[in-house]
Every structure is written in C-alpha cells, then in structure tokens.
Design an enzyme around this catalytic site. Structure first.
Site, PDB file in Angstrom:
ATOM      1  N   ARG A  93       0.821  -1.219   0.000  1.00  0.00           N
ATOM      2  CA  ARG A  93       0.000   0.000   0.000  1.00  0.00           C
ATOM      3  C   ARG A  93       0.851   1.263   0.000  1.00  0.00           C
ATOM      4  O   ARG A  93       0.390   2.326  -0.350  1.00  0.00           O
ATOM      5  CB  ARG A  93      -0.952  -0.007   1.209  1.00  0.00           C
ATOM      6  CG  ARG A  93      -2.190  -0.853   0.953  1.00  0.00           C
ATOM      7  CD  ARG A  93      -3.038  -0.993   2.203  1.00  0.00           C
ATOM      8  NE  ARG A  93      -2.374  -1.844   3.179  1.00  0.00           N
ATOM      9  CZ  ARG A  93      -2.870  -2.106   4.376  1.00  0.00           C
ATOM     10  NH1 ARG A  93      -4.019  -1.585   4.733  1.00  0.00           N
ATOM     11  NH2 ARG A  93      -2.222  -2.901   5.211  1.00  0.00           N
ATOM     12  N   LYS A 189     -13.820   7.307  -1.215  1.00  0.00           N
ATOM     13  CA  LYS A 189     -13.216   7.291   0.120  1.00  0.00           C
ATOM     14  C   LYS A 189     -11.998   8.206   0.144  1.00  0.00           C
ATOM     15  O   LYS A 189     -11.227   8.236  -0.804  1.00  0.00           O
ATOM     16  CB  LYS A 189     -12.784   5.853   0.438  1.00  0.00           C
ATOM     17  CG  LYS A 189     -12.106   5.696   1.775  1.00  0.00           C
ATOM     18  CD  LYS A 189     -11.672   4.247   2.014  1.00  0.00           C
ATOM     19  CE  LYS A 189     -10.294   3.961   1.462  1.00  0.00           C
ATOM     20  NZ  LYS A 189      -9.801   2.614   1.775  1.00  0.00           N
ATOM     21  N   ARG A 191      -8.651   9.237   2.615  1.00  0.00           N
ATOM     22  CA  ARG A 191      -7.899   8.905   3.833  1.00  0.00           C
ATOM     23  C   ARG A 191      -6.997  10.069   4.206  1.00  0.00           C
ATOM     24  O   ARG A 191      -6.268  10.589   3.350  1.00  0.00           O
ATOM     25  CB  ARG A 191      -7.062   7.638   3.614  1.00  0.00           C
ATOM     26  CG  ARG A 191      -6.447   7.104   4.902  1.00  0.00           C
ATOM     27  CD  ARG A 191      -5.619   5.848   4.660  1.00  0.00           C
ATOM     28  NE  ARG A 191      -6.400   4.674   4.296  1.00  0.00           N
ATOM     29  CZ  ARG A 191      -6.971   3.855   5.162  1.00  0.00           C
ATOM     30  NH1 ARG A 191      -6.876   4.085   6.452  1.00  0.00           N
ATOM     31  NH2 ARG A 191      -7.644   2.791   4.739  1.00  0.00           N
TER      32      ARG A 191
HETATM   33  C1  R5P Z   1      -6.987   0.651   0.623  1.00  0.00           C
HETATM   34  O1  R5P Z   1      -7.192   1.499  -0.224  1.00  0.00           O
HETATM   35  C2  R5P Z   1      -7.426  -0.766   0.508  1.00  0.00           C
HETATM   36  O2  R5P Z   1      -7.940  -1.053  -0.747  1.00  0.00           O
HETATM   37  C3  R5P Z   1      -8.466  -1.120   1.565  1.00  0.00           C
HETATM   38  O3  R5P Z   1      -9.668  -0.431   1.289  1.00  0.00           O
HETATM   39  C4  R5P Z   1      -7.958  -0.748   2.920  1.00  0.00           C
HETATM   40  O4  R5P Z   1      -6.697  -1.275   3.142  1.00  0.00           O
HETATM   41  C5  R5P Z   1      -8.905  -1.237   3.984  1.00  0.00           C
HETATM   42  O5  R5P Z   1      -8.423  -0.797   5.219  1.00  0.00           O
HETATM   43  P1  R5P Z   1      -9.346  -0.821   6.491  1.00  0.00           P
HETATM   44  O6  R5P Z   1      -9.981  -2.171   6.574  1.00  0.00           O
HETATM   45  O7  R5P Z   1      -8.397  -0.552   7.635  1.00  0.00           O
HETATM   46  O8  R5P Z   1     -10.349   0.272   6.344  1.00  0.00           O
END
Ligand code: R5P
Length: 290
Positions: A93, A189, A191
């Site tokens: 990631r 989404k 972050r």
């Molecule tokens: C990030 O963009 C990935 O695709 C997942 O959406 C992410 O790693 C999910 O993380 P969490 O379960 O902590 O929200």
C-alpha cells in the site's frame, strides 16, 4: 517442478502442489533463543524449477525475511529457475511517497526480492499494479475476484449488486459484476494521510431490497468496508456481504464489520484467517502451469 511451501503458506502451497501433481520439498524451521531462526530445505532442489510459496501478512517482517531467505537459498542450492509466489505482498500500500520524505516500501521490497535471484514473481490482487513495474523479471498479478464472485453465485447471490468501497478499486466491482450480473458501483473514500482516518462520501446507490456484495482487495481494520455496509443498510439493502482477497482482519475488524450489518465476511486463503472460505490454489496452480 518442485513446490516449497514457506512457513506462512503451508496449506496453500500443499494445495497448489496437489493440483499440479508436483513434487514438494518441506522446509524445516528451527528457532533460536534470541528470536532468530534457521530454515532448511529437506530435499534436493538442484537443477529443478522451484516455486516458493510464502505470503507476507502479519508478522510482515518475519514473513518477508523468511521469503527472502528461501528464495536466496533455492538459487544457492542450484535451482534452475525460481518463482516467488507471494499471494499477499506486504507493504504494497506504500507504493509511492504520499508525504514528503516517506519511504517507498513496495519499491524496496521488489528490490530485495529481485536481489535474491528470482526468475519470476506471482502475486494476487496487488494493491497498486504500478509496483510490479519495478521488477525486471516477468510478473503475474492474478485476480481472485472472479473466484469470490463465483462463490457468491453458488451461494444463491446471482443478480446481487457488486460494490467497491473505494473508487480506486472500481475494477474489482466491475469484475465481480461479470459473474453476478446485478450491476455495480463504487463509493468515494478519502484517507487523511497524517491520522489514517477515512471519510466515505454519502451516495445514493439504489439498493433498496437488494442483495449486495462489497468487494475490496484488503480488509485491515475493517473501517472502510464497515462504513460502506452501514450506508447500504441505511439505504434498505437486504443481505449484505463483505468480500476481500486479503483478509488481514486486524483487532476487532471482524466484529466491526458484522456489527455494521454484514451477513458474512468471505476472504481467501491468501492469509490464514478464519474467513478463508475461497482457496487461491486453483488460480495460482493454473498460472504456474501456463
Ligand atoms: C486501501 O485502499 C485498501 O484497498 C483497503 O480499502 C484498505 O486497506 C482497507 O483498510 P481498512 O480495513 O483498515 O479500512
């Protein structure tokens, strides 16, 4: 071909070898009091095509180190060709410098794997495909989404709506929709790169009375998918399922997702968690047989 299953992927590696009718060489693990360890191939790999299967979920440092040790040893012991099968690639990631001065972990990992002399690299739904551009050897990025969607179809979810909780992963919902056929969509989404907090934008999805499967590559803390499921339930969705390729399921993730209204969490055996309902073995075996 000889399949070597690393400590983190023993049963997946054994299943791949069984499908391929390939020979296997066991890896003996010896721990030292200071936390170090030694691995030993319990069979001859010289002159052979060797496939090392080792996923790199938590504890990432240990599993990555063991992967590197096995790849290097396989070449050193005279293997003709070494393929690294790493279903979940740790640190993937962090594929770019999101904030000034950050390390680019995925790039470093690729350098380390390649330095061990691998001839090819196979992974599954890598978080950012551009990571693979750092490899000089041939790579394959397999997708387990069709397998997951086929599982839901077999469970009577034909016609369910496929949703990606993040626009960047819309390809996952599109792939699932080719199997489930109930239409697909995505959420937006954001972050916060400093706090890690996520925000999921409200969006009307037209799911009243419908079954929905939310597909993501990774479930870590469960925050992303739980928010998507809450939104779906508020909009009247009937049954809602959480599906992912790499179920890290950190801390209370499972409870969080089920309490958000999910009927079930379905993952693969990329990682050895309690939701590994769908096996990657046929997918990986097919790729290795090509
Ligand atoms: C990030 O963009 C990935 O695709 C997942 O959406 C992410 O790693 C999910 O993380 P969490 O379960 O902590 O929200």
């Amino acid at each position: 071909m000889i399949v070597v299953s690393g400590p983190a992927s023993k049963s997946l590696g054994a299943n791949i070898a069984e499908i391929l009718n390939a020979k296997t060489v066991d890896v003996n693990f010896k721990a030292f009091p200071d936390g170090e360890y030694c691995l030993r191939f319990e069979g001859d790999v010289s002159g052979e095509e060797v496939v090392v299967v080792q996923t790199t979920g938590p504890p990432q440092d240990t599993n990555v180190m063991q992967l590197l040790l096995m790849l290097d040893a396989a070449k050193d012991l005279g293997a003709k060709k070494v393929t690294a099968v790493v279903p979940y690639l740790a640190f993937a990631r962090q594929d770019k410098r999101f904030l000034a001065g950050e390390v680019i972990s995925a790039q470093t990992l690729v350098k380390l794997i390649e330095a061990c002399g691998v001839d090819s690299f196979v992974t599954v739904n890598i978080h950012a495909k551009n990571t693979l551009k750092n490899f000089k050897v041939p790579t394959a990025n397999l997708s387990a989404i069709t397998l997951l969607a086929e599982h839901f179809k077999a469970q009577g979810l034909d016609g369910a709506f496929s949703l990606s909780p993040d626009k960047g992963a819309v390809g996952l919902a599109e792939e699932a929709n080719r199997v489930l056929g109930g239409g697909c969509g995505w959420l937006r989404k954001e972050r916060d790169r400093y706090t890690g907090e996520i925000q999921v934008e409200e969006k009307s999805l037209n799911v009243d009375g419908r079954d929905v499967v939310v597909f993501d590559d990774i479930i870590s803390t469960g925050g992303t998918i739980a928010r998507a499921i809450k939104m779906l339930k508020t909009q009247g969705a009937r049954r809602v399922y959480a599906a992912c390729v790499h179920p890290l399921l950190i801390g209370e993730a499972k409870t969080k997702i089920l309490e958000s209204g999910a009927d079930e969490i379905v993952g693969t055996d990329s990682l050895s968690t309690s939701v590994r309902t769908v096996s990657l073995a046929p997918l990986i075996a097919e790729a290795l047989a090509r």
